[in-house]
Scaffold this active site. Structure first.
Site, mmCIF file in Angstrom:
data_model
loop_
_atom_site.group_PDB
_atom_site.id
_atom_site.type_symbol
_atom_site.label_atom_id
_atom_site.label_comp_id
_atom_site.label_asym_id
_atom_site.label_seq_id
_atom_site.Cartn_x
_atom_site.Cartn_y
_atom_site.Cartn_z
ATOM 1 N N CYS A 12 15.257 4.448 -17.164
ATOM 2 C CA CYS A 12 14.876 4.079 -15.803
ATOM 3 C C CYS A 12 14.207 5.291 -15.159
ATOM 4 O O CYS A 12 14.169 6.381 -15.740
ATOM 5 C CB CYS A 12 16.104 3.662 -15.003
ATOM 6 S SG CYS A 12 17.312 5.005 -14.801
ATOM 7 N N HIS A 41 24.068 10.125 -19.575
ATOM 8 C CA HIS A 41 25.080 9.814 -20.581
ATOM 9 C C HIS A 41 24.443 9.224 -21.838
ATOM 10 O O HIS A 41 24.466 8.016 -22.068
ATOM 11 C CB HIS A 41 26.130 8.863 -20.004
ATOM 12 C CG HIS A 41 27.095 9.544 -19.096
ATOM 13 N ND1 HIS A 41 27.837 8.876 -18.146
ATOM 14 C CD2 HIS A 41 27.450 10.851 -18.985
ATOM 15 C CE1 HIS A 41 28.606 9.750 -17.503
ATOM 16 N NE2 HIS A 41 28.378 10.946 -17.989
ATOM 17 N N HIS A 74 23.976 11.954 -12.049
ATOM 18 C CA HIS A 74 25.079 11.227 -11.408
ATOM 19 C C HIS A 74 25.456 11.807 -10.053
ATOM 20 O O HIS A 74 26.198 11.181 -9.299
ATOM 21 C CB HIS A 74 26.307 11.239 -12.325
ATOM 22 C CG HIS A 74 25.989 10.847 -13.729
ATOM 23 N ND1 HIS A 74 25.875 11.767 -14.757
ATOM 24 C CD2 HIS A 74 25.715 9.642 -14.277
ATOM 25 C CE1 HIS A 74 25.566 11.139 -15.875
ATOM 26 N NE2 HIS A 74 25.461 9.852 -15.612
ATOM 27 N N CYS A 96 19.953 11.168 -9.176
ATOM 28 C CA CYS A 96 19.056 10.021 -8.992
ATOM 29 C C CYS A 96 18.900 9.739 -7.497
ATOM 30 O O CYS A 96 19.898 9.687 -6.767
ATOM 31 C CB CYS A 96 19.630 8.801 -9.700
ATOM 32 S SG CYS A 96 18.708 7.277 -9.368
ATOM 33 N N HIS A 124 34.410 8.159 -13.127
ATOM 34 C CA HIS A 124 32.992 8.342 -13.453
ATOM 35 C C HIS A 124 32.409 9.447 -12.569
ATOM 36 O O HIS A 124 32.717 9.526 -11.376
ATOM 37 C CB HIS A 124 32.234 7.029 -13.233
ATOM 38 C CG HIS A 124 30.855 7.034 -13.800
ATOM 39 N ND1 HIS A 124 29.779 7.604 -13.147
ATOM 40 C CD2 HIS A 124 30.362 6.554 -14.969
ATOM 41 C CE1 HIS A 124 28.692 7.459 -13.882
ATOM 42 N NE2 HIS A 124 29.022 6.833 -14.990
ATOM 43 N N GLU A 126 29.638 9.793 -11.117
ATOM 44 C CA GLU A 126 28.957 9.301 -9.914
ATOM 45 C C GLU A 126 29.950 9.034 -8.783
ATOM 46 O O GLU A 126 29.689 9.370 -7.620
ATOM 47 C CB GLU A 126 28.162 8.030 -10.228
ATOM 48 C CG GLU A 126 27.397 7.511 -9.015
ATOM 49 C CD GLU A 126 26.696 6.190 -9.263
ATOM 50 O OE1 GLU A 126 26.565 5.412 -8.305
ATOM 51 O OE2 GLU A 126 26.279 5.933 -10.413
ATOM 52 N N CYS A 197 21.511 -0.357 -8.586
ATOM 53 C CA CYS A 197 20.088 -0.008 -8.653
ATOM 54 C C CYS A 197 19.268 -1.094 -9.350
ATOM 55 O O CYS A 197 19.793 -1.916 -10.106
ATOM 56 C CB CYS A 197 19.909 1.351 -9.327
ATOM 57 S SG CYS A 197 19.830 1.308 -11.109
ATOM 58 N N SER A 226 27.837 4.048 -18.443
ATOM 59 C CA SER A 226 28.327 2.909 -17.658
ATOM 60 C C SER A 226 27.401 1.712 -17.770
ATOM 61 O O SER A 226 27.843 0.591 -18.037
ATOM 62 C CB SER A 226 28.481 3.313 -16.190
ATOM 63 O OG SER A 226 28.886 2.214 -15.411
ATOM 64 N N ASN A 227 26.105 1.918 -17.583
ATOM 65 C CA ASN A 227 25.186 0.769 -17.595
ATOM 66 C C ASN A 227 25.094 0.141 -18.981
ATOM 67 O O ASN A 227 24.960 -1.070 -19.110
ATOM 68 C CB ASN A 227 23.811 1.175 -17.047
ATOM 69 C CG ASN A 227 23.059 2.105 -17.948
ATOM 70 O OD1 ASN A 227 22.390 1.662 -18.867
ATOM 71 N ND2 ASN A 227 23.152 3.409 -17.705
#
Length: 315
Positions: A12, A41, A74, A96, A124, A126, A197, A226-227
């Site tokens: 991304c 990650h 993050h 980000c 996490h 973030e 996002c 995570s994603n």
């Protein structure tokens, strides 16, 4: 044999920006460059950056004074930033911009001394960085990741309450949690824009498209992504055989028995080279008797600029 490639997939804009910040810093200043936490990650990315001079640290005290330090995509807490400044480090922030947006929102809640519910995974990076934007968050900020946890919340003032979310969650699961929160706390203040996002949402939509077409799905991404894990969960819930893999080397031949249609996608921190390596492996396995189809999805045009200091140095 048919291979269906999900679109969009892989990097991304936020990940692309973070990696370029590290690469440009190394090119301009020379190695070593220190990075707080994994910049993104993904094992392949982290190992590639180590090879050109990145040193990844989990403690600011491990960074020599006056060195160059990059914060991961993050984001970090205000206390980490303060500690880095005390060591007189040259800091480049690869957070980000969409995570930074959440940081701005929670800072606003902090100024109002509002209570905050954050939907996300407690450990996490973030979430740790997001909580760290709130001054003295004890008994003010609550992190949940399921509907069941809502009833355990001890909110003192439901009329002065915000909610925010991690940017890389399951869209469907998060919407259910938000619905339940708003039902219990009808006056809760929502984010100005949704926190999940665009890239997370687009990749989840794209995997849902290929699920209908395939017998098996490979999600390329690291176990701590995570994603990527959310993509795996979506595929797995569909009942299709689903595997989260870092590289083609993890594919077991037994997985391919009786398979005619294979789906492939990649998490937002996984580079395209890993996708192509999986495709090439399958071509060899099936002796080039393979049809490859690109499954259309949302076109992503978002780009994020790297810090001005690095741009000026390059010029």
């Amino acid at each position: 044999m048919n291979i269906f490639l999900a679109n969009p997939r892989g990097f991304c804009a936020g990940v692309d920006r973070a990696i370029n910040i590290v690469k440009n810093a190394i090119e301009i200043y020379g190695p070593p460059i220190y990075v707080y936490n994994e910049v993104v990650h993904n094992k392949y990315v982290v190992n590639s950056l180590k090879k050109i001079g990145s040193i990844f640290v989990k403690k600011i005290c491990d960074v020599p004074e006056k060195s160059i330090l990059i914060f991961s995509a993050h984001g970090v807490s205000k206390s980490i930033l303060k500690e880095a400044n005390k060591r007189k480090l040259i800091i480049f922030d690869a957070t980000c911009p969409l995570v930074s947006k959440v940081h701005h929102e929670i800072k606003r809640a902090s100024k109002l001394r509002s209570e905050v519910i954050i939907i996300g995974h407690k450990n996490h990076p973030e979430i740790i960085g997001t909580i760290g934007q709130y001054n003295n968050p004890n008994k003010k900020v609550f992190v949940i990741q399921s509907i069941e946890e809502i009833c355990k919340l001890k909110i003192k003032d439901p009329n002065n309450l915000f909610y925010f979310t991690q940017t890389t969650l399951s869209v469907d699961d998060t919407n259910k949690i938000i619905f339940a929160i708003k039902k219990k706390y009808p006056y809760i203040i929502e984010p100005r824009k949704k926190d999940i996002c665009y890239a997370t949402e687009n990749r989840q939509k794209s995997i849902k498209k290929i699920i209908k077409l395939v017998d098996i799905i490979f999600i390329i991404g690291s176990k701590n992504s995570s994603n990527s894990n959310r993509l795996f969960e979506i595929a797995n819930k569909s009942g299709k055989k689903s595997y989260l893999i870092d590289t083609y080397k993890e594919i077991k031949k037994s997985w391919l028995n009786g398979v005619n249609n294979i789906g492939i996608t990649a998490g937002a921190s996984a580079p395209e080279i890993l996708v192509q390596q999986v495709v090439n492996y399958l071509k060899i396995f099936y002796k080039n008797s393979v049809n490859i189809y690109q499954v259309d999805g949302d076109i992503e045009k978002t780009k994020f600029m790297i810090p001005k200091k690095l741009i000026l140095k390059i010029k």
